[in-house]
Design a protein around this motif. Structure first.
Motif, mmCIF file in Angstrom:
data_model
loop_
_atom_site.group_PDB
_atom_site.id
_atom_site.type_symbol
_atom_site.label_atom_id
_atom_site.label_comp_id
_atom_site.label_asym_id
_atom_site.label_seq_id
_atom_site.Cartn_x
_atom_site.Cartn_y
_atom_site.Cartn_z
ATOM 1 N N ASN A 1 28.434 27.598 42.641
ATOM 2 C CA ASN A 1 28.034 26.842 43.835
ATOM 3 C C ASN A 1 26.531 26.940 44.099
ATOM 4 O OD1 ASN A 1 30.713 26.146 44.249
ATOM 5 N ND2 ASN A 1 31.092 27.901 45.598
ATOM 6 N N LYS A 2 25.896 28.023 43.615
ATOM 7 C CA LYS A 2 24.454 28.172 43.791
ATOM 8 C C LYS A 2 23.670 27.394 42.745
ATOM 9 C CE LYS A 2 20.824 31.695 43.913
ATOM 10 N NZ LYS A 2 20.534 33.153 43.799
ATOM 11 N N LEU A 3 24.156 27.409 41.502
ATOM 12 C CA LEU A 3 23.401 26.765 40.417
ATOM 13 C C LEU A 3 23.581 25.253 40.403
ATOM 14 C CD1 LEU A 3 24.019 29.276 37.472
ATOM 15 C CD2 LEU A 3 21.989 29.045 38.919
ATOM 16 N N ILE A 4 24.745 24.788 40.756
ATOM 17 C CA ILE A 4 24.983 23.341 40.694
ATOM 18 C C ILE A 4 24.050 22.568 41.619
ATOM 19 C CG2 ILE A 4 26.670 21.573 41.313
ATOM 20 C CD1 ILE A 4 28.784 23.170 39.953
ATOM 21 N N PRO A 5 23.854 22.978 42.897
ATOM 22 C CA PRO A 5 22.887 22.236 43.728
ATOM 23 C C PRO A 5 21.468 22.282 43.174
ATOM 24 C CG PRO A 5 24.336 23.562 45.100
ATOM 25 C CD PRO A 5 24.585 23.976 43.703
ATOM 26 N N GLU A 6 21.065 23.458 42.612
ATOM 27 C CA GLU A 6 19.725 23.525 42.024
ATOM 28 C C GLU A 6 19.609 22.585 40.831
ATOM 29 O OE1 GLU A 6 19.078 27.565 41.046
ATOM 30 O OE2 GLU A 6 18.933 28.264 43.140
ATOM 31 N N PRO B 1 53.505 52.695 40.768
ATOM 32 C CA PRO B 1 52.218 52.940 40.095
ATOM 33 C C PRO B 1 51.807 51.811 39.148
ATOM 34 C CG PRO B 1 53.542 54.932 40.137
ATOM 35 C CD PRO B 1 54.435 53.821 40.604
ATOM 36 N N SER B 2 52.756 51.323 38.363
ATOM 37 C CA SER B 2 52.433 50.215 37.452
ATOM 38 C C SER B 2 52.061 48.962 38.229
ATOM 39 C CB SER B 2 53.622 49.937 36.532
ATOM 40 O OG SER B 2 53.950 51.087 35.767
ATOM 41 N N PHE B 3 52.773 48.734 39.306
ATOM 42 C CA PHE B 3 52.450 47.562 40.120
ATOM 43 C C PHE B 3 51.059 47.683 40.735
ATOM 44 C CE2 PHE B 3 52.346 45.490 44.273
ATOM 45 C CZ PHE B 3 52.631 44.188 43.914
ATOM 46 N N ASP B 4 50.688 48.898 41.145
ATOM 47 C CA ASP B 4 49.357 49.083 41.726
ATOM 48 C C ASP B 4 48.276 48.793 40.692
ATOM 49 O OD1 ASP B 4 50.484 49.751 44.128
ATOM 50 O OD2 ASP B 4 50.408 51.919 43.763
ATOM 51 N N ARG B 5 48.499 49.210 39.450
ATOM 52 C CA ARG B 5 47.514 48.921 38.404
ATOM 53 C C ARG B 5 47.418 47.417 38.145
ATOM 54 N NH1 ARG B 5 49.823 53.684 36.164
ATOM 55 N NH2 ARG B 5 51.208 52.432 34.830
ATOM 56 N N VAL B 6 48.558 46.769 38.096
ATOM 57 C CA VAL B 6 48.533 45.316 37.896
ATOM 58 C C VAL B 6 47.853 44.627 39.073
ATOM 59 C CG1 VAL B 6 49.978 43.263 37.680
ATOM 60 C CG2 VAL B 6 50.577 45.341 36.429
ATOM 61 N N ASN B 7 48.150 45.092 40.265
ATOM 62 C CA ASN B 7 47.531 44.500 41.453
ATOM 63 C C ASN B 7 46.027 44.716 41.452
ATOM 64 O OD1 ASN B 7 47.537 43.130 43.876
ATOM 65 N ND2 ASN B 7 47.854 44.977 45.091
ATOM 66 N N ALA B 8 45.577 45.918 40.996
ATOM 67 C CA ALA B 8 44.137 46.164 40.897
ATOM 68 C C ALA B 8 43.488 45.216 39.892
ATOM 69 C CB ALA B 8 43.891 47.620 40.502
ATOM 70 N N SER B 9 44.166 44.960 38.782
ATOM 71 C CA SER B 9 43.634 44.011 37.797
ATOM 72 C C SER B 9 43.546 42.603 38.375
ATOM 73 C CB SER B 9 44.510 44.022 36.548
ATOM 74 O OG SER B 9 44.576 45.317 35.978
ATOM 75 N N ILE B 10 44.569 42.234 39.128
ATOM 76 C CA ILE B 10 44.555 40.902 39.748
ATOM 77 C C ILE B 10 43.421 40.793 40.759
ATOM 78 C CG2 ILE B 10 45.867 39.339 41.228
ATOM 79 C CD1 ILE B 10 48.406 40.370 39.915
ATOM 80 N N GLN B 11 43.209 41.867 41.527
ATOM 81 C CA GLN B 11 42.116 41.845 42.491
ATOM 82 C C GLN B 11 40.760 41.780 41.802
ATOM 83 O OE1 GLN B 11 42.657 45.249 45.002
ATOM 84 N NE2 GLN B 11 44.444 44.400 46.074
ATOM 85 N N LEU B 12 40.614 42.520 40.676
ATOM 86 C CA LEU B 12 39.370 42.437 39.921
ATOM 87 C C LEU B 12 39.155 41.033 39.360
ATOM 88 C CD1 LEU B 12 36.904 43.804 38.670
ATOM 89 C CD2 LEU B 12 38.359 44.507 36.747
ATOM 90 N N LYS B 13 40.231 40.443 38.881
ATOM 91 C CA LYS B 13 40.139 39.074 38.379
ATOM 92 C C LYS B 13 39.706 38.123 39.490
ATOM 93 C CE LYS B 13 43.116 35.284 36.932
ATOM 94 N NZ LYS B 13 44.508 34.852 36.682
ATOM 95 N N GLN B 14 40.320 38.257 40.650
ATOM 96 C CA GLN B 14 39.942 37.396 41.774
ATOM 97 C C GLN B 14 38.497 37.629 42.203
ATOM 98 O OE1 GLN B 14 42.872 38.252 44.756
ATOM 99 N NE2 GLN B 14 44.471 37.013 43.779
ATOM 100 N N LYS B 15 38.051 38.897 42.145
ATOM 101 C CA LYS B 15 36.664 39.198 42.499
ATOM 102 C C LYS B 15 35.701 38.522 41.531
ATOM 103 C CE LYS B 15 33.423 43.047 42.960
ATOM 104 N NZ LYS B 15 33.262 44.532 42.851
ATOM 105 N N LEU B 16 35.992 38.633 40.218
ATOM 106 C CA LEU B 16 35.125 37.992 39.230
ATOM 107 C C LEU B 16 35.150 36.475 39.375
ATOM 108 C CD1 LEU B 16 35.956 40.183 36.089
ATOM 109 C CD2 LEU B 16 33.959 40.326 37.591
ATOM 110 N N GLU B 17 36.313 35.921 39.649
ATOM 111 C CA GLU B 17 36.395 34.480 39.857
ATOM 112 C C GLU B 17 35.585 34.052 41.088
ATOM 113 O OE1 GLU B 17 40.507 33.598 40.109
ATOM 114 O OE2 GLU B 17 40.831 33.602 37.928
ATOM 115 N N ASN B 18 35.651 34.859 42.132
ATOM 116 C CA ASN B 18 34.874 34.528 43.330
ATOM 117 C C ASN B 18 33.375 34.616 43.056
ATOM 118 O OD1 ASN B 18 37.248 34.170 44.786
ATOM 119 N ND2 ASN B 18 37.288 36.295 45.496
ATOM 120 N N GLU B 19 32.964 35.654 42.302
ATOM 121 C CA GLU B 19 31.543 35.757 41.962
ATOM 122 C C GLU B 19 31.106 34.580 41.090
ATOM 123 O OE1 GLU B 19 31.077 39.514 40.126
ATOM 124 O OE2 GLU B 19 31.235 40.676 41.996
ATOM 125 N N ALA B 20 31.937 34.220 40.128
ATOM 126 C CA ALA B 20 31.594 33.076 39.273
ATOM 127 C C ALA B 20 31.527 31.786 40.087
ATOM 128 C CB ALA B 20 32.615 32.945 38.141
#
Length: 365
Positions: free
Chosen positions: A261-266, A237-256
Protein backbone atom coordinates in the motif's frame (compact mmCIF):
# COMPACT_ATOMS: atom_id res chain seq x y z
CA UNK A 1 -88.03 -49.37 69.20
CA UNK A 2 -87.19 -46.06 70.84
CA UNK A 3 -85.19 -43.49 68.80
CA UNK A 4 -81.58 -42.73 69.72
CA UNK A 5 -80.98 -39.42 71.53
CA UNK A 6 -77.50 -37.88 71.68
CA UNK A 7 -78.39 -35.90 74.77
CA UNK A 8 -79.67 -39.03 76.53
CA UNK A 9 -76.49 -40.86 75.58
CA UNK A 10 -74.31 -38.02 76.92
CA UNK A 11 -76.34 -37.82 80.13
CA UNK A 12 -75.98 -41.55 80.72
CA UNK A 13 -72.21 -41.42 80.21
CA UNK A 14 -71.87 -38.53 82.66
CA UNK A 15 -74.31 -40.16 84.99
CA UNK A 16 -76.52 -37.07 85.29
CA UNK A 17 -78.89 -34.76 83.46
CA UNK A 18 -77.65 -32.79 80.40
CA UNK A 19 -75.87 -29.50 81.03
CA UNK A 20 -77.57 -26.24 80.13
CA UNK A 21 -74.26 -24.83 78.65
CA UNK A 22 -73.98 -27.70 76.16
CA UNK A 23 -77.59 -27.26 75.21
CA UNK A 24 -76.80 -23.55 74.46
CA UNK A 25 -73.81 -24.24 72.12
CA UNK A 26 -75.39 -26.98 70.05
CA UNK A 27 -77.42 -24.60 67.79
CA UNK A 28 -74.30 -22.41 67.16
CA UNK A 29 -72.17 -25.20 65.70
CA UNK A 30 -73.89 -25.26 62.25
CA UNK A 31 -73.53 -21.48 61.97
CA UNK A 32 -69.87 -21.70 62.90
CA UNK A 33 -69.23 -24.29 60.22
CA UNK A 34 -71.15 -22.22 57.70
CA UNK A 35 -69.03 -19.15 58.59
CA UNK A 36 -65.80 -21.08 58.13
CA UNK A 37 -67.01 -22.35 54.77
CA UNK A 38 -67.98 -18.82 53.72
CA UNK A 39 -64.57 -17.49 54.79
CA UNK A 40 -62.93 -20.18 52.69
CA UNK A 41 -65.03 -19.18 49.68
CA UNK A 42 -64.11 -15.52 50.13
CA UNK A 43 -60.40 -16.29 50.41
CA UNK A 44 -60.61 -18.51 47.30
CA UNK A 45 -62.52 -15.86 45.39
CA UNK A 46 -59.41 -13.80 44.42
CA UNK A 47 -55.74 -14.37 43.68
CA UNK A 48 -52.67 -12.20 43.01
CA UNK A 49 -50.13 -12.67 40.21
CA UNK A 50 -46.60 -11.34 40.80
CA UNK A 51 -44.88 -9.09 38.21
CA UNK A 52 -42.59 -11.88 37.02
CA UNK A 53 -45.44 -14.39 36.68
CA UNK A 54 -48.48 -15.23 34.59
CA UNK A 55 -51.40 -17.34 35.76
CA UNK A 56 -53.30 -20.03 33.89
CA UNK A 57 -56.93 -20.48 34.98
CA UNK A 58 -58.45 -23.97 34.66
CA UNK A 59 -62.21 -24.41 35.02
CA UNK A 60 -63.21 -28.00 35.75
CA UNK A 61 -59.72 -29.01 34.60
CA UNK A 62 -60.02 -27.34 31.16
CA UNK A 63 -58.10 -24.25 30.06
CA UNK A 64 -60.06 -21.06 30.67
CA UNK A 65 -57.71 -18.04 30.38
CA UNK A 66 -54.22 -16.65 30.98
CA UNK A 67 -54.04 -13.66 33.31
CA UNK A 68 -51.38 -10.97 33.61
CA UNK A 69 -49.77 -9.70 36.84
CA UNK A 70 -52.15 -8.07 39.33
CA UNK A 71 -55.27 -8.87 41.38
CA UNK A 72 -57.85 -11.15 39.73
CA UNK A 73 -61.04 -12.98 40.70
CA UNK A 74 -62.20 -16.53 40.05
CA UNK A 75 -64.96 -18.91 40.92
CA UNK A 76 -64.18 -20.73 44.16
CA UNK A 77 -63.75 -24.49 44.02
CA UNK A 78 -64.63 -24.50 40.30
CA UNK A 79 -61.54 -22.63 39.05
CA UNK A 80 -57.93 -23.60 39.63
CA UNK A 81 -55.06 -21.13 39.20
CA UNK A 82 -51.56 -22.27 38.19
CA UNK A 83 -48.79 -19.67 38.19
CA UNK A 84 -45.78 -19.76 35.88
CA UNK A 85 -42.63 -17.66 36.06
CA UNK A 86 -42.04 -15.84 32.76
CA UNK A 87 -38.69 -14.32 33.68
CA UNK A 88 -35.59 -15.19 31.66
CA UNK A 89 -33.58 -18.26 32.65
CA UNK A 90 -30.03 -19.23 31.78
CA UNK A 91 -28.65 -22.64 30.91
CA UNK A 92 -24.96 -23.52 30.57
CA UNK A 93 -24.33 -26.25 28.04
CA UNK A 94 -23.37 -28.94 27.22
CA UNK A 95 -23.51 -30.02 30.89
CA UNK A 96 -27.06 -28.87 31.61
CA UNK A 97 -29.10 -30.35 34.46
CA UNK A 98 -28.14 -33.75 35.91
CA UNK A 99 -29.88 -36.69 34.29
CA UNK A 100 -32.26 -38.75 36.42
CA UNK A 101 -32.96 -42.42 35.79
CA UNK A 102 -36.69 -43.18 35.75
CA UNK A 103 -37.98 -45.81 38.21
CA UNK A 104 -38.84 -48.20 35.39
CA UNK A 105 -35.43 -48.05 33.74
CA UNK A 106 -33.53 -50.66 35.77
CA UNK A 107 -35.78 -53.34 34.32
CA UNK A 108 -35.23 -52.17 30.76
CA UNK A 109 -31.49 -51.37 30.76
CA UNK A 110 -28.45 -53.05 32.18
CA UNK A 111 -26.92 -52.12 35.50
CA UNK A 112 -23.70 -50.95 33.82
CA UNK A 113 -25.61 -48.52 31.61
CA UNK A 114 -27.61 -47.22 34.57
CA UNK A 115 -24.44 -46.72 36.61
CA UNK A 116 -22.74 -44.86 33.73
CA UNK A 117 -25.75 -42.57 33.36
CA UNK A 118 -25.73 -41.95 37.10
CA UNK A 119 -21.99 -41.13 37.07
CA UNK A 120 -22.46 -38.76 34.13
CA UNK A 121 -25.26 -36.96 35.92
CA UNK A 122 -23.42 -36.54 39.21
CA UNK A 123 -19.87 -35.95 37.94
CA UNK A 124 -19.94 -34.10 34.62
CA UNK A 125 -16.71 -34.68 32.71
CA UNK A 126 -14.95 -32.33 30.33
CA UNK A 127 -15.30 -35.02 27.65
CA UNK A 128 -18.95 -34.01 27.35
CA UNK A 129 -17.80 -30.80 25.66
CA UNK A 130 -15.93 -32.65 22.90
CA UNK A 131 -17.54 -32.56 19.46
CA UNK A 132 -16.41 -33.74 16.04
CA UNK A 133 -15.98 -30.97 13.47
CA UNK A 134 -16.47 -31.16 9.73
CA UNK A 135 -12.73 -31.61 9.07
CA UNK A 136 -12.63 -34.59 11.49
CA UNK A 137 -10.99 -32.63 14.31
CA UNK A 138 -12.13 -32.57 17.92
CA UNK A 139 -13.20 -29.33 19.57
CA UNK A 140 -14.27 -28.52 23.11
CA UNK A 141 -17.45 -26.46 22.70
CA UNK A 142 -19.35 -24.66 25.46
CA UNK A 143 -22.29 -22.32 25.03
CA UNK A 144 -25.14 -20.72 26.99
CA UNK A 145 -28.86 -20.56 26.24
CA UNK A 146 -31.20 -17.85 27.52
CA UNK A 147 -34.88 -18.89 27.53
CA UNK A 148 -38.24 -17.93 28.99
CA UNK A 149 -41.82 -19.16 29.01
CA UNK A 150 -43.82 -17.38 26.30
CA UNK A 151 -46.99 -19.53 26.34
CA UNK A 152 -47.82 -20.49 29.95
CA UNK A 153 -50.76 -22.68 28.99
CA UNK A 154 -48.71 -24.81 26.58
CA UNK A 155 -45.86 -24.92 29.07
CA UNK A 156 -48.03 -26.23 31.91
CA UNK A 157 -49.79 -28.84 29.81
CA UNK A 158 -46.45 -30.03 28.39
CA UNK A 159 -44.58 -29.98 31.73
CA UNK A 160 -47.00 -30.78 34.60
CA UNK A 161 -45.94 -29.53 38.00
CA UNK A 162 -46.35 -25.94 39.04
CA UNK A 163 -43.10 -24.15 39.89
CA UNK A 164 -40.81 -26.98 38.69
CA UNK A 165 -38.89 -26.31 35.47
CA UNK A 166 -36.59 -29.33 35.68
CA UNK A 167 -38.34 -31.16 32.85
CA UNK A 168 -38.18 -28.07 30.67
CA UNK A 169 -34.45 -27.69 31.33
CA UNK A 170 -33.80 -31.33 30.45
CA UNK A 171 -35.75 -31.04 27.20
CA UNK A 172 -33.95 -27.82 26.27
CA UNK A 173 -30.59 -29.43 27.07
CA UNK A 174 -31.21 -32.44 24.84
CA UNK A 175 -32.52 -30.32 21.95
CA UNK A 176 -29.69 -27.79 22.16
CA UNK A 177 -26.99 -30.46 22.32
CA UNK A 178 -28.48 -32.31 19.36
CA UNK A 179 -28.60 -29.14 17.27
CA UNK A 180 -25.08 -28.05 18.26
CA UNK A 181 -23.55 -31.45 17.47
CA UNK A 182 -25.10 -31.36 14.01
CA UNK A 183 -23.94 -27.81 13.28
CA UNK A 184 -20.40 -28.40 14.54
CA UNK A 185 -20.15 -31.35 12.17
CA UNK A 186 -20.95 -29.04 9.24
CA UNK A 187 -18.02 -26.64 9.80
CA UNK A 188 -14.27 -26.97 10.11
CA UNK A 189 -12.40 -26.10 13.29
CA UNK A 190 -10.89 -22.96 11.77
CA UNK A 191 -14.33 -21.74 10.74
CA UNK A 192 -15.71 -22.34 14.23
CA UNK A 193 -13.04 -20.26 15.94
CA UNK A 194 -13.05 -17.68 13.18
CA UNK A 195 -15.59 -16.08 10.86
CA UNK A 196 -18.40 -18.65 11.21
CA UNK A 197 -18.69 -18.53 15.00
CA UNK A 198 -21.52 -15.99 15.04
CA UNK A 199 -23.32 -17.76 12.19
CA UNK A 200 -23.22 -21.06 14.08
CA UNK A 201 -24.72 -19.45 17.20
CA UNK A 202 -27.50 -17.81 15.19
CA UNK A 203 -28.30 -21.00 13.28
CA UNK A 204 -28.29 -23.03 16.52
CA UNK A 205 -30.79 -20.66 18.12
CA UNK A 206 -33.12 -20.83 15.13
CA UNK A 207 -32.96 -24.65 14.85
CA UNK A 208 -33.48 -25.10 18.60
CA UNK A 209 -36.49 -22.80 18.52
CA UNK A 210 -37.95 -24.67 15.55
CA UNK A 211 -37.75 -28.02 17.37
CA UNK A 212 -39.27 -26.53 20.54
CA UNK A 213 -42.12 -25.07 18.49
CA UNK A 214 -42.77 -28.52 17.07
CA UNK A 215 -43.08 -29.83 20.64
CA UNK A 216 -45.54 -26.98 21.43
CA UNK A 217 -43.97 -26.49 24.85
CA UNK A 218 -44.39 -22.70 25.10
CA UNK A 219 -40.64 -21.98 25.44
CA UNK A 220 -38.85 -19.19 23.54
CA UNK A 221 -35.06 -19.12 23.17
CA UNK A 222 -34.11 -15.46 23.52
CA UNK A 223 -30.35 -15.79 23.02
CA UNK A 224 -27.65 -18.36 22.35
CA UNK A 225 -23.98 -17.44 22.78
CA UNK A 226 -20.83 -19.43 22.10
CA UNK A 227 -18.67 -19.25 25.23
CA UNK A 228 -15.52 -21.02 24.09
CA UNK A 229 -14.36 -23.20 21.22
CA UNK A 230 -10.93 -24.61 22.04
CA UNK A 231 -8.99 -27.76 21.22
CA UNK A 232 -8.87 -30.57 23.78
CA UNK A 233 -6.16 -30.46 26.42
CA UNK A 234 -4.37 -33.42 24.84
CA UNK A 235 -3.68 -31.54 21.60
CA UNK A 236 -3.55 -27.99 22.96
CA UNK A 237 0.29 -27.63 22.73
CA UNK A 238 0.26 -28.62 19.06
CA UNK A 239 -2.66 -26.33 18.42
CA UNK A 240 -0.82 -23.44 20.09
CA UNK A 241 2.17 -23.98 17.80
CA UNK A 242 -0.06 -24.07 14.74
CA UNK A 243 -1.88 -20.98 15.94
CA UNK A 244 1.46 -19.19 16.46
CA UNK A 245 2.44 -20.07 12.88
CA UNK A 246 -0.87 -18.76 11.61
CA UNK A 247 -0.41 -15.54 13.55
CA UNK A 248 3.12 -15.15 12.16
CA UNK A 249 1.77 -15.73 8.68
CA UNK A 250 -0.92 -13.11 9.20
CA UNK A 251 1.68 -10.69 10.58
CA UNK A 252 3.91 -11.14 7.52
CA UNK A 253 0.92 -10.77 5.22
CA UNK A 254 -0.08 -7.57 6.99
CA UNK A 255 3.46 -6.19 6.71
CA UNK A 256 3.58 -7.10 3.02
CA UNK A 257 0.20 -5.50 2.49
CA UNK A 258 1.37 -2.36 4.28
CA UNK A 259 4.50 -2.18 2.12
CA UNK A 260 2.40 -2.77 -0.96
CA UNK A 261 0.00 0.00 0.00
CA UNK A 262 2.99 2.32 0.51
CA UNK A 263 4.86 1.50 -2.70
CA UNK A 264 1.92 1.40 -5.08
CA UNK A 265 0.95 5.09 -4.58
CA UNK A 266 4.60 6.12 -4.98
CA UNK A 267 4.92 4.08 -8.17
CA UNK A 268 1.68 5.53 -9.50
CA UNK A 269 2.84 9.07 -8.71
CA UNK A 270 6.19 8.44 -10.44
CA UNK A 271 4.36 6.94 -13.40
CA UNK A 272 2.07 9.96 -13.68
CA UNK A 273 5.07 12.30 -13.45
CA UNK A 274 6.93 10.48 -16.23
CA UNK A 275 3.81 10.44 -18.36
CA UNK A 276 3.34 14.19 -17.92
CA UNK A 277 7.02 14.84 -18.71
CA UNK A 278 6.82 12.63 -21.80
CA UNK A 279 3.64 14.36 -22.92
CA UNK A 280 5.31 17.77 -22.43
CA UNK A 281 8.41 16.70 -24.31
CA UNK A 282 6.28 15.29 -27.12
CA UNK A 283 4.28 18.52 -27.35
CA UNK A 284 7.43 20.64 -27.29
CA UNK A 285 9.22 18.50 -29.89
CA UNK A 286 6.13 18.45 -32.07
CA UNK A 287 5.87 22.25 -31.89
CA UNK A 288 9.58 22.69 -32.72
CA UNK A 289 9.34 20.29 -35.62
CA UNK A 290 6.23 22.07 -36.87
CA UNK A 291 8.06 25.42 -36.64
CA UNK A 292 11.08 24.07 -38.52
CA UNK A 293 8.86 22.63 -41.19
CA UNK A 294 7.06 25.97 -41.59
CA UNK A 295 10.43 27.76 -41.79
CA UNK A 296 11.73 25.37 -44.44
CA UNK A 297 8.51 25.68 -46.42
CA UNK A 298 8.80 29.47 -46.24
CA UNK A 299 12.39 29.32 -47.49
CA UNK A 300 11.35 26.95 -50.24
CA UNK A 301 8.61 29.29 -51.40
CA UNK A 302 11.05 32.23 -51.31
CA UNK A 303 13.58 30.19 -53.30
CA UNK A 304 10.97 29.44 -55.93
CA UNK A 305 10.25 33.15 -56.36
CA UNK A 306 13.95 34.36 -56.39
CA UNK A 307 16.45 31.51 -56.54
CA UNK A 308 19.66 33.62 -56.78
CA UNK A 309 18.81 36.05 -54.07
CA UNK A 310 17.57 33.29 -51.81
CA UNK A 311 20.64 31.18 -52.44
CA UNK A 312 22.94 34.09 -51.55
CA UNK A 313 20.95 34.95 -48.45
CA UNK A 314 21.02 31.37 -47.28
CA UNK A 315 24.77 31.26 -47.89
CA UNK A 316 25.36 34.43 -45.89
CA UNK A 317 23.15 33.27 -43.05
CA UNK A 318 24.94 29.94 -42.93
CA UNK A 319 28.36 31.63 -42.91
CA UNK A 320 27.24 34.00 -40.17
CA UNK A 321 26.12 31.09 -38.00
CA UNK A 322 29.41 29.31 -38.74
CA UNK A 323 31.55 32.32 -37.77
CA UNK A 324 29.52 32.85 -34.61
CA UNK A 325 30.27 29.32 -33.53
CA UNK A 326 34.08 29.62 -34.10
CA UNK A 327 36.13 31.35 -31.39
CA UNK A 328 39.43 32.05 -33.28
CA UNK A 329 39.03 33.27 -36.83
CA UNK A 330 41.76 33.77 -39.57
CA UNK A 331 41.04 35.41 -42.96
CA UNK A 332 43.27 34.43 -45.94
CA UNK A 333 43.52 36.46 -49.14
CA UNK A 334 43.39 34.01 -51.96
CA UNK A 335 44.87 36.46 -54.58
CA UNK A 336 48.10 37.21 -52.61
CA UNK A 337 51.29 35.43 -53.79
CA UNK A 338 54.23 34.60 -51.60
CA UNK A 339 54.10 35.46 -47.96
CA UNK A 340 50.90 34.41 -46.28
CA UNK A 341 49.10 37.53 -44.99
CA UNK A 342 47.33 37.09 -41.66
CA UNK A 343 44.71 39.27 -40.12
CA UNK A 344 43.91 38.47 -36.49
CA UNK A 345 40.30 39.44 -36.08
CA UNK A 346 40.26 38.54 -32.38
CA UNK A 347 42.67 41.39 -31.38
CA UNK A 348 42.12 45.11 -31.34
CA UNK A 349 43.94 47.01 -34.18
CA UNK A 350 47.48 48.38 -33.33
CA UNK A 351 47.89 52.18 -33.80
CA UNK A 352 51.33 51.66 -35.37
CA UNK A 353 50.00 49.18 -37.80
CA UNK A 354 47.07 51.46 -38.52
CA UNK A 355 49.42 54.35 -39.46
CA UNK A 356 51.57 52.00 -41.60
CA UNK A 357 49.30 49.69 -43.48
CA UNK A 358 52.19 48.06 -45.35
CA UNK A 359 53.53 46.58 -42.07
CA UNK A 360 50.97 43.85 -42.16
CA UNK A 361 51.83 41.12 -44.59
CA UNK A 362 55.00 42.93 -45.88
CA UNK A 363 57.40 40.53 -47.45
CA UNK A 364 61.16 40.75 -46.75
CA UNK A 365 63.53 42.19 -49.50
Amino acid sequence: MDSFSFEEFARRRRGGPPSDAWRRYVPVIPWLLAGLFLLFLISDFSYTVEPHEQAVVLRFGAYKATTAPGLHFKLPIVDRVMKVSVEEHGLSLPFGPPVQVAPGWPGMISSSTASSVSRASTNPDDDETLMLTGDLNTASVEWTVQWRVSEPSSYLFRFPGEGDDRSARELLTYVARTVMNRLVGDYSFDEMIGPKRGDIAQQAREDTQRILDAYDCGITVTALQMQQVIPPDRVKPSFDRVNASIQLKQKLENEAESTRNKLIPEARASRDKLIREAEGYASRTRAEATGEIEALLAKYRAYQRAPDVTRQRLYLESMQKLFESVKDKTIIDADLKGTLPLLNLNQAPNPAQTSNPTAVGEAPQ
